[in-house]
Structures are given as C-alpha cells and as structure tokens.
Design an enzyme around this catalytic site. Structure first.
Site, mmCIF file in Angstrom:
data_model
loop_
_atom_site.group_PDB
_atom_site.id
_atom_site.type_symbol
_atom_site.label_atom_id
_atom_site.label_comp_id
_atom_site.label_asym_id
_atom_site.label_seq_id
_atom_site.Cartn_x
_atom_site.Cartn_y
_atom_site.Cartn_z
ATOM 1 N N ARG A 1 -50.163 0.275 -13.824
ATOM 2 C CA ARG A 1 -50.627 -0.260 -15.114
ATOM 3 C C ARG A 1 -49.454 -0.375 -16.098
ATOM 4 O O ARG A 1 -49.036 0.597 -16.701
ATOM 5 C CB ARG A 1 -51.709 0.659 -15.689
ATOM 6 N N ASP B 1 -59.135 -12.031 -24.481
ATOM 7 C CA ASP B 1 -58.835 -12.351 -23.082
ATOM 8 C C ASP B 1 -58.955 -13.869 -22.923
ATOM 9 O O ASP B 1 -60.050 -14.393 -22.727
ATOM 10 C CB ASP B 1 -59.819 -11.603 -22.156
ATOM 11 N N HIS C 1 -47.703 -10.909 -15.204
ATOM 12 C CA HIS C 1 -48.705 -10.324 -16.119
ATOM 13 C C HIS C 1 -48.030 -9.329 -17.088
ATOM 14 O O HIS C 1 -48.299 -8.118 -17.061
ATOM 15 C CB HIS C 1 -49.751 -9.630 -15.249
ATOM 16 N N GLU D 1 -48.835 -13.636 -20.757
ATOM 17 C CA GLU D 1 -48.527 -13.827 -19.344
ATOM 18 C C GLU D 1 -48.191 -15.279 -19.028
ATOM 19 O O GLU D 1 -48.950 -16.174 -19.370
ATOM 20 C CB GLU D 1 -49.738 -13.388 -18.513
ATOM 21 N N ARG E 1 -49.193 -7.247 -5.770
ATOM 22 C CA ARG E 1 -48.876 -6.151 -6.695
ATOM 23 C C ARG E 1 -49.237 -4.802 -6.059
ATOM 24 O O ARG E 1 -48.894 -3.757 -6.610
ATOM 25 C CB ARG E 1 -49.565 -6.336 -8.058
HETATM 26 O O1 TA6 Z 1 -54.816 -11.056 -17.729
HETATM 27 C C1 TA6 Z 1 -55.973 -10.604 -18.296
HETATM 28 C C2 TA6 Z 1 -56.840 -9.958 -17.220
HETATM 29 O O2 TA6 Z 1 -57.151 -10.881 -16.223
HETATM 30 C C3 TA6 Z 1 -58.073 -9.372 -17.921
HETATM 31 O O3 TA6 Z 1 -59.239 -10.080 -17.634
HETATM 32 C C4 TA6 Z 1 -58.075 -7.920 -17.537
HETATM 33 O O4 TA6 Z 1 -59.021 -7.574 -16.623
HETATM 34 C C5 TA6 Z 1 -56.652 -7.675 -17.109
HETATM 35 O O5 TA6 Z 1 -56.150 -8.871 -16.604
HETATM 36 C C6 TA6 Z 1 -56.306 -6.492 -16.238
HETATM 37 O O6 TA6 Z 1 -56.705 -6.642 -14.931
HETATM 38 P P1 TA6 Z 1 -56.472 -5.463 -13.894
HETATM 39 O O7 TA6 Z 1 -56.966 -5.979 -12.584
HETATM 40 O O8 TA6 Z 1 -55.001 -5.170 -13.878
HETATM 41 O O9 TA6 Z 1 -57.261 -4.283 -14.421
#
Ligand code: TA6
Length: 300
Positions: free
Chosen positions: A73, A213, A169, A272, A99
C-alpha cells in the site's frame, strides 16, 4: 533471483540490494540528486526523496502488507494488464497481477553522478497464464535523478493480439489533503466511480473534502499537485496515456482498509497516469507499447 545474481547489478555509490520487509528484495538507490527505494516484488517504487527535500514525494503506509499475493500500500504500484476490477471475472485481483508478482532485474546503469537507472522485467508464467492467457514481456525502467521517471513497456511476444488497461498508481505524499489542489484537469470530462460511473466535467482545480475516485479522459500531458502545507508543487508529465485517475479514500473508506491508519487519507493523494476505462491499448503480436510518467518538484 538469487542474492549472488543480484550482486552483479550493484553499482558502488549508486545502487545496492537489501532484504526488505516480508523478506522481499529491495533496491536502494542513492546518488547526488536523490534517494529511492524499490521493491522487486511488484517493481514498486516505495520512496523517492530529493537530497535537498525534507519530505518524500511518495506516501507509503506504515501498515502496509508485505505478503505474497497482497499488494504493497503506497509508492507506485503497477496496475497491469487490467486496471480496477476485471469486468470479465470479478473474482480476479483488482488492478491485475504484476503488483503481486516478483520481478527480475534486467539491467542497472549509473548515467552520471546525478542519475541512476534500473530496469525490471516480468514475463508470462504458468501462474500468469491461468489468470491471463497471453505471452508478454513487461519492462519497467526507473530513472532516479532530479526527477523520478518510470517507463512501462508492454511487448506482445505471443501469436494473438491482446488488449490492456494499466496505470502507474502513484501515491503522492501531501502535507494536508484539505489544502491540496490538482491543476491541469480544469474543464476535463471524467467518470465518477462513486456515482456509478456518471460522466461529469471538472470545474476548477481538483480539491478533496470527501472521497474522490475519478477517471479523467483526454487529459493534458502535464498535471500539477499544489501542496501549500509542504510548500511544494509536484509536476506529473506523462506520455502514452489518455486517462488519469484521481483517488482519495477519505475518512470512512480509509477506516475500512486494514492497511491504512485511520487518518492516513490526510497524507496522500493518488494521481495516476494510465490507460483506463475506455482508453484501452491493443497490442498486436510482435508489437510494443509504452506508458511514461515523470515526477518532479517545480518552482512556484
Ligand atoms: O485508483 C483508484 C482505485 O481504483 C480505487 O477505486 C481504489 O479502490 C484504489 O484504486 C485502491 O485499490 P486497491 O486494490 O489497491 O485497494
């Protein structure tokens, strides 16, 4: 990759390897411009700090998992070969599988005292084929200097055409989310993921005072994060993309996420660079496609 093999890629005064959290191999880069930390699990840049800056440009959660099968994260996760949920199979991992995959080192280079590069790669495997049936060579070249540059290149090494969506991301660390403004998206159309994908138009800079989002389409190639609390402006320049995602989970969603502290939403914004939603990249056999993002601090 064994430690012996990795050692060959070390460069004195530039780049070394160490065992990181969860036993994952980490790459530590330090040169006259900046310091960076990269996890080979996920090819994920975890930290990038200019030598004359107090604060890291990237946010990395103190509560992140470092477990096989889970994503780290923070930093810059590579979402590939699909972004978000896989619509054809909602059971599959959000944001693809690389990832959550160990990558290998393909090369390292000291460009000058001020810049170091590393190239990481991953190819299809029996495991990837069970999730996505194509042959591919994916490379991420990371350059650490006055700017942090990432170039993600997808090569189709098989006999069938395939399509991807993808994103770098990036979690940017900010001083105070309530003062942050993302510039460059004014008057840009976006899909609001929190309103069933409704299409809307951005008015003014993007500010965050609730969960955000959004997938912005036909984006400009230069966006800026204005962060008064850290007294800095981060420029994100991109090529190879038509979309950009802006995400902050705000209070309630953060509280539901086990790998974030409850108040972490105040400390980051994801902006992103990607090819997301309708921005689908088709790659015929023998062809390749690249997505690039360059991140740097710019003067006011
Ligand atoms: O980029 C935004 C997103 O797609 C959100 O919808 C949110 O869920 C985030 O990514 C994080 O996703 P993850 O799978 O890393 O928890």
């Amino acid at each position: 990759m064994t430690n012996e093999k990795l050692r060959v890629y070390g460069i004195p005064d530039h780049l070394k390897f160490r065992e990181g959290e969860g036993g994952f191999p980490f790459i530590v880069i330090s040169n006259r411009s900046a310091k960076a930390l990269i996890s080979m699990y996920g090819a994920q840049v975890l930290s990038f700090r200019l030598n004359d800056e107090h604060e890291d440009l990237l946010f990395l959660s103190q509560k992140s998992y470092y477990d096989e099968g889970k994503a780290i994260r923070g930093g810059i996760p590579v979402c590939w070969p699909w972004f978000g949920a896989d619509l054809s199979d909602p059971q599959r991992h959000n944001h693809g599988f690389v990832r959550n995959t160990p990558w290998t080192v393909l090369g390292t280079k000291a460009v000058s005292d001020l810049e170091t590069r590393v190239k990481l790669g991953v190819m299809e495997s029996n495991k990837s084929k069970a999730l996505w049936p194509y042959a591919f060579a994916l490379e991420l070249e990371i350059s650490v200097g006055k700017a942090l540059t990432l170039e993600l290149t997808t090569r189709n090494t098989g006999n069938d055409v395939f399509s991807i969506t993808q994103a770098l991301h990036s979690y940017f660390q900010v001083g105070n989310i309530q003062q942050v403004k993302v510039l460059g998206l004014e008057n840009t159309r976006y899909f609001d993921k929190l309103d069933q994908g409704a299409q809307k138009t951005q008015t003014g800079g993007v500010t965050v005072s609730e969960e955000v989002d959004r997938i912005y389409t036909d984006v400009k190639k230069e966006l800026i994060i204005d962060d008064p609390a850290f007294d800095r402006r981060i420029q994100i320049s991109s090529t190879g993309n038509n979309t950009a995602v802006v995400w902050n989970p705000w209070m309630e969603t953060t509280a539901k996420m086990a790998d974030l502290e409850n108040d972490d939403y105040q400390r980051f914004i994801c902006v992103e660079t990607g090819n997301v939603a309708t921005d689908i990249v088709q790659i015929p056999p023998g062809s390749e496609s690249s997505l690039q993002t360059k991140i740097q601090i710019i003067p006011d």
